[in-house]
Design an enzyme around this catalytic site. Structure first.
Site, short mmCIF file in Angstrom:
data_model
loop_
_atom_site.label_atom_id
_atom_site.label_comp_id
_atom_site.label_asym_id
_atom_site.label_seq_id
_atom_site.Cartn_x
_atom_site.Cartn_y
_atom_site.Cartn_z
N GLU A 142 0.94 -1.34 -0.19
CA GLU A 142 -0.05 -0.08 0.26
C GLU A 142 0.76 1.14 0.00
OE1 GLU A 142 -0.76 -2.50 1.64
OE2 GLU A 142 -2.76 -3.34 1.71
N1 COA Z 1 -6.34 -5.46 -9.03
C1 COA Z 1 -6.30 -5.43 -9.83
N2 COA Z 1 -6.20 -6.33 -11.39
C2 COA Z 1 -4.82 -7.61 -10.44
C3 COA Z 1 -4.41 -7.71 -8.73
C4 COA Z 1 -4.69 -6.51 -8.62
N3 COA Z 1 -4.68 -6.03 -6.59
N4 COA Z 1 -2.96 -7.69 -9.21
C5 COA Z 1 -2.83 -8.91 -10.35
N5 COA Z 1 -3.92 -8.58 -11.26
C6 COA Z 1 -4.27 -8.53 -12.30
C7 COA Z 1 -3.26 -8.13 -13.18
O1 COA Z 1 -3.77 -7.06 -13.66
C8 COA Z 1 -3.11 -9.12 -14.47
O2 COA Z 1 -4.21 -8.97 -15.53
P1 COA Z 1 -4.52 -9.19 -16.70
O3 COA Z 1 -4.15 -9.75 -17.24
O4 COA Z 1 -5.79 -8.56 -17.40
O5 COA Z 1 -3.30 -7.32 -17.56
C9 COA Z 1 -3.54 -10.40 -13.74
O6 COA Z 1 -3.99 -10.28 -12.90
C10 COA Z 1 -2.04 -10.68 -13.76
O7 COA Z 1 -1.02 -9.87 -12.76
P2 COA Z 1 0.36 -10.50 -13.30
O8 COA Z 1 0.61 -8.55 -13.08
O9 COA Z 1 0.34 -10.05 -14.68
O10 COA Z 1 1.11 -10.58 -12.88
P3 COA Z 1 2.86 -11.27 -12.02
O11 COA Z 1 2.73 -13.01 -11.95
O12 COA Z 1 3.48 -10.40 -13.47
O13 COA Z 1 2.32 -10.15 -11.08
C11 COA Z 1 2.30 -9.65 -9.60
C12 COA Z 1 1.77 -10.08 -9.85
C13 COA Z 1 1.04 -9.45 -7.81
C14 COA Z 1 3.19 -8.95 -8.33
C15 COA Z 1 1.06 -8.16 -9.74
O14 COA Z 1 -0.03 -8.19 -10.22
C16 COA Z 1 0.56 -7.10 -8.91
O15 COA Z 1 1.82 -6.58 -8.34
N6 COA Z 1 -0.14 -6.97 -8.50
C17 COA Z 1 -1.00 -5.80 -7.55
C18 COA Z 1 -0.90 -6.04 -6.09
C19 COA Z 1 -0.84 -4.53 -5.37
O16 COA Z 1 -0.13 -3.76 -5.62
N7 COA Z 1 -1.84 -5.14 -4.46
C20 COA Z 1 -2.68 -4.19 -4.04
C21 COA Z 1 -2.42 -3.97 -2.30
S1 COA Z 1 -3.66 -2.56 -2.18
#
Ligand code: COA
Length: 247
Positions: A142
């Site tokens: 966050e």
């Molecule tokens: N909200 C919405 N969508 C999310 C998400 C979230 N918190 N976390 C992942 N997704 C979605 C991605 O947008 C992606 O969607 P798409 O294929 O339609 O583009 C899908 O999930 C897969 O995620 P991706 O980023 O391609 O996987 P990764 O293995 O490369 O990375 C993470 C994984 C978790 C590191 C990365 O997705 C990320 O940083 N997510 C956000 C985490 C976050 O900040 N959470 C909120 C806390 S307040």
């Protein structure tokens, strides 16, 4: 009375199934890493509440479909420049979810694989037991994203104390399952292919005990965690007496 708990409501973002007295909830947005949209948290909240009120349910299990447990709040729910009212609404929504989590009296076990971030990490640690696959990744991004860690900080501080919580919430580095075990956030680490088997074995053990004893002990643990020891001992006496333990 049926021996198997039943849940007939159908949901869009979670699946719910029963095995005897165990109710399984699976977050079911695998292509979004089970990000917690408002709909998902509303559906999960309603399903947990229904299970907690169902006398046939002895244990609840929360798991995630696909390669992640839950990647936290759905970032696409947050507009480009939300108004103060929208921000307040979103914070109140997540606080209400965790307020409900701490009032549930049915034992809950989380089965965590892959990412458990932000609200997803909080969902896991809010359960009574957490079993993690050795590929689990825990963290609170966050602050790194420019948001105060509003809803997630209180449960974490309560569980692991200020120092460790500060490191997670403010340094914003993800940690692996071993570090989460050292911090006291989880109970066990298993191989990914053993995750659901292990969780089911634990749930079956609990479900095999007297359900009232289980339910009352969970209630006692939940309530005494925030009390002084003398008050907690009095509560223990009251709960024991109310259950007719000393008849
Ligand atoms: N909200 C919405 N969508 C999310 C998400 C979230 N918190 N976390 C992942 N997704 C979605 C991605 O947008 C992606 O969607 P798409 O294929 O339609 O583009 C899908 O999930 C897969 O995620 P991706 O980023 O391609 O996987 P990764 O293995 O490369 O990375 C993470 C994984 C978790 C590191 C990365 O997705 C990320 O940083 N997510 C956000 C985490 C976050 O900040 N959470 C909120 C806390 S307040």
């Amino acid at each position: 009375m049926a021996d198997t708990a039943a849940e007939t409501t159908s949901y869009e973002t979670i699946t719910v199934r029963n095995e005897g007295a165990i109710r399984y909830f699976t977050l079911n947005r695998p292509d979004k890493l089970n990000a917690m949209s408002q709909l998902l948290s509303d559906e999960l909240s309603a399903a947990l509440k229904a299970a907690d009120q169902d006398p046939q349910v002895a244990v609840m299990v929360i798991a995630g479909e696909g390669r992640a447990f839950c990647a936290g709040a759905d970032l696409s729910d947050m507009g480009e420049s939300p108004s103060s009212r929208e921000i307040a609404g979103s914070i109140n929504h997540s606080i209400a979810f965790y307020q409900q989590m701490v009032t549930l009296n049915t034992p809950m076990i989380a089965a965590v694989q892959g990412y458990a971030l932000g609200g997803g990490c909080n969902l896991a640690i809010s359960c009574d037991m957490v079993v993690a696959a050795d590929n689990a990744v825990f963290g609170y991004p966050e602050v790194k994203l420019g948001m105060p860690a509003a809803g997630v900080s209180p449960p974490l501080v309560h569980q692991i104390g200020r120092k460790a919580a500060f490191e997670l919430l403010v340094l914003c580095e993800n940690i692996d399952a071993q570090k989460a075990l050292e911090f006291g956030m989880i109970n066990r680490i298993v191989a990914p292919d053993q995750l659901m088997t292990t969780v089911t074995e634990i749930a079956q053990t609990l479900a095999g005990y007297d359900h009232d004893a289980l339910w009352l002990t969970k209630q006692l643990i939940r309530r005494c965690a925030d009390m002084s020891l003398p008050d907690a001992l009095e509560l223990g006496r009251d709960i024991g007496l109310s259950a007719g333990m000393y008849k």
